[in-house]
Design an enzyme around this catalytic site. Structure first.
Site, short mmCIF file in Angstrom:
data_model
loop_
_atom_site.label_atom_id
_atom_site.label_comp_id
_atom_site.label_asym_id
_atom_site.label_seq_id
_atom_site.Cartn_x
_atom_site.Cartn_y
_atom_site.Cartn_z
N SER A 1 0.84 -1.19 0.00
CA SER A 1 0.00 0.00 0.00
C SER A 1 0.88 1.25 0.00
CB SER A 1 -0.95 -0.04 1.20
OG SER A 1 -1.96 0.92 1.08
N GLU B 1 -8.83 -4.58 -5.35
CA GLU B 1 -8.20 -3.51 -4.59
C GLU B 1 -9.21 -2.52 -4.02
OE1 GLU B 1 -5.23 -3.03 -3.59
OE2 GLU B 1 -3.85 -4.13 -4.89
N HIS C 1 -7.70 -5.23 -0.79
CA HIS C 1 -6.47 -4.44 -0.76
C HIS C 1 -5.56 -4.90 0.38
CE1 HIS C 1 -3.77 -1.02 -0.91
NE2 HIS C 1 -4.04 -0.73 0.34
#
Length: 542
Positions: A193, A328, A449
């Site tokens: 991330s 995601e 995600h």
């Protein structure tokens, strides 16, 4: 013969004491946590580039949990952590003087707003410690304390202090890791991330040249423009006013106020500075984050658009892996309070179009045209609604992640360096998908995600799988790929093709719970529409 419980190692700044421990899998290792790599950024250092710590002579106790930099917890409505959070962790099986271990360095995520490297929460490296590596992690300043940016060169706060912290940590690793048995000439950097975007920034910033030798950017790159790269606005003054500032608005006055304000209040108030237009029309999902610095200093980390930096990247000759998950956009389900307003905005304005990246005003006829194209692409003839969230999550996944990831891969290829560029598509779904489980998202397809991080770290939120379970088999698979890349310079997956051509689709290693195989990136058809929009708007793709 029994070994001493405590182990002392010398660093450039002074001796540190670690202790011997055993992982849940029965592997013995030596634990060093919370070693200072920078001076506490307080007072005049609060928003500035990091400074090396003072040297110490007494042995530093590195056996306790690593304290974090200040984090604002939106659920608890309070700030946790300390300003003296510039600490680093080293985990090794033994202190070698020869046959040094390859080094694997992790940068934590959190949208540049929250996060820490604590192994007691999300990032326990016990699975990696089965391998012949040293694992290293560290904290960096987040939120307003890490990314405040002011125009006035005389105040010396151009921004990106958090990224500069990271760079200082990498320098510390390069200079000290040999004392822990690690090879300073075999360092692999990876992150998830915001950690993945940070990895990409280090790949393209000259300030990080030579500090590592391979990299993996997971679920984030610097070209994820709505959160990994922000426009420069009057965020500092906005935060100061919410904290009670009543000055003349000059950068010097604002900075003096914030340097003396309570850091807990700064972190809390920074959470609410975005306007409705910024959140719902410009699709910004975080507050202060990396920016192009407004003037050059000896510490400048981002001197121009990441797109331009990537074209000149020092790292074009090293091998890099990029990748993401199959859904995601489920990240947006982690913040349910904002989704109703965001979806309402999609109905009524040009919110679908990435206005910031396209440099378009919301009333521009092109913005209106692009809105219609994207609305039809994801929703067809159906109006966006909270009762039909899946198209919204796919839209957000492409906007916030996959389009930027694809552009980053193509940018690497276009530089024409010797380094190989690989791409993966993470689609493993088991009981180990911690975030999906905790947010009750099992009815949605795909891996959420940052799901990949829950397969490489033991964390306090998820299960501890049985050795013969499908979950543990997938941990072994994913940890093996990353470890092989760090140790041998290849992933150990013979069929994994590198991406060499600018022609789409990208070729990805598809990771599912039962198999690994090469596929065309499934998002390709949608991302081609985004490419066409960028070209028509005259925006640069890579």
């Amino acid at each position: 013969m029994s070994l001493e419980k405590f182990v002392t190692v010398n660093t450039q700044h002074g001796p540190v004491k670690g202790d011997r421990r055993t992982t849940i899998l029965g592997m013995d290792y030596i634990n060093f946590q919370g070693i200072p790599y920078m001076k506490a950024p307080v007072g005049k250092l609060r928003f500035r580039a990091p400074v090396e710590p003072e040297k110490w002579t007494e042995t530093f106790d590195a056996t306790q949990d690593c304290p974090s930099f200040p984090n604002y917890d939106s659920n608890l409505k309070k700030t946790t952590g300390i300003e003296d959070g510039g600490r680093i962790n080293v985990f090794t099986k033994e202190i070698r003087t020869s046959n040094l271990y390859p080094v694997l360095v992790y940068i934590h995520g959190g949208g540049y707003q929250v996060g820490s490297s604590s192994p007691n929460f999300l990032y326990n490296p016990c699975y990696f410690l089965q391998k012949e590596i040293i694992f290293v992690s560290f904290n960096y300043r987040v939120g307003a304390l890490g990314f405040l940016s002011l125009d006035d060169p005389s105040v010396d706060v151009p921004g990106n202090a958090g990224l500069k912290d990271q760079r200082m940590a990498l320098k510390w690793i390069k200079e000290n890791i040999k004392n822990f048995g690690g090879d300073p000439d075999n360092i692999t950097l990876f992150g998830t991330s915001a950690g993945g975007a940070s990895v990409h920034y280090h790949l393209i910033s000259e300030k990080s040249k030579g500090l590592f030798h391979r990299a993996i950017a997971m679920s984030g790159t610097s070209l994820n423009m709505n959160w990994a790269h922000h426009p420069r606005r009057n965020y500092a003054e906005r935060i100061a006013k919410l904290c009670g500032y009543e000055g003349d608005g000059s950068d010097k006055s604002v900075l003096e106020f914030l340097e003396n304000a309570d850091f807990e209040k700064i972190m809390e108030k920074a959470e609410s500075i975005l306007t409705n237009e910024e959140k719902y029309e410009e699709q910004m999902i975080v507050t202060v984050s990396p920016v192009v610095e407004p003037y050059i200093t000896e510490h400048t980390f981002i001197d121009k658009s990441p797109i331009l930096m990537a074209r000149e990247a020092w790292s074009k000759d090293i091998d890099v892996i990029f990748g993401g998950t199959s859904n995601e956009g489920l990240l947006m389900a982690f913040f349910p309070d904002n989704n109703k307003e965001r979806i309402e905005g999609l109905k009524n304005s040009s919110n679908f179009a990435p206005l910031l990246d396209l440099n378009l005003d919301k009333n521009d006829p092109k913005a209106q045209k692009f809105r219609k194209i994207l609305k039809e692409l994801y929703f067809g003839e159906i109006e966006p609604t909270v009762s039909n969230m899946l198209p919204y999550y796919y839209y957000q996944g492409d906007l916030q992640f996959w389009h930027g990831i694809q552009r980053s891969v193509l940018s690497r290829i276009k530089t024409g360096g010797k380094g190989k560029t690989f791409t993966y598509y993470f689609d493993i779904i088991t009981e180990m998908n911690t975030f999906k489980k905790n947010f009750k998202l099992d009815h949605y397809p795909g891996a959420e995600h940052a799901a990949c991080s829950t397969y490489v770290f033991k964390n306090s939120l998820g299960i501890i799988p049985l050795i013969d379970s499908i979950e543990f088999k997938n941990i072994i698979k994913v940890v093996g790929i990353i470890s092989n890349f760090a140790i041998y310079g290849h992933t150990g997956v013979d069929e994994w093709e590198e991406n060499k051509s600018l022609e789409l689709p990208l070729r990805c290693l598809h990771l599912t719970k039962d198999a690994m195989q090469m596929i065309d990136l499934p998002e390709t058809a949608r991302l081609k529409v985004w490419d066409e929009i960028y070209r028509e708007a005259g925006a640069v793709l890579y």
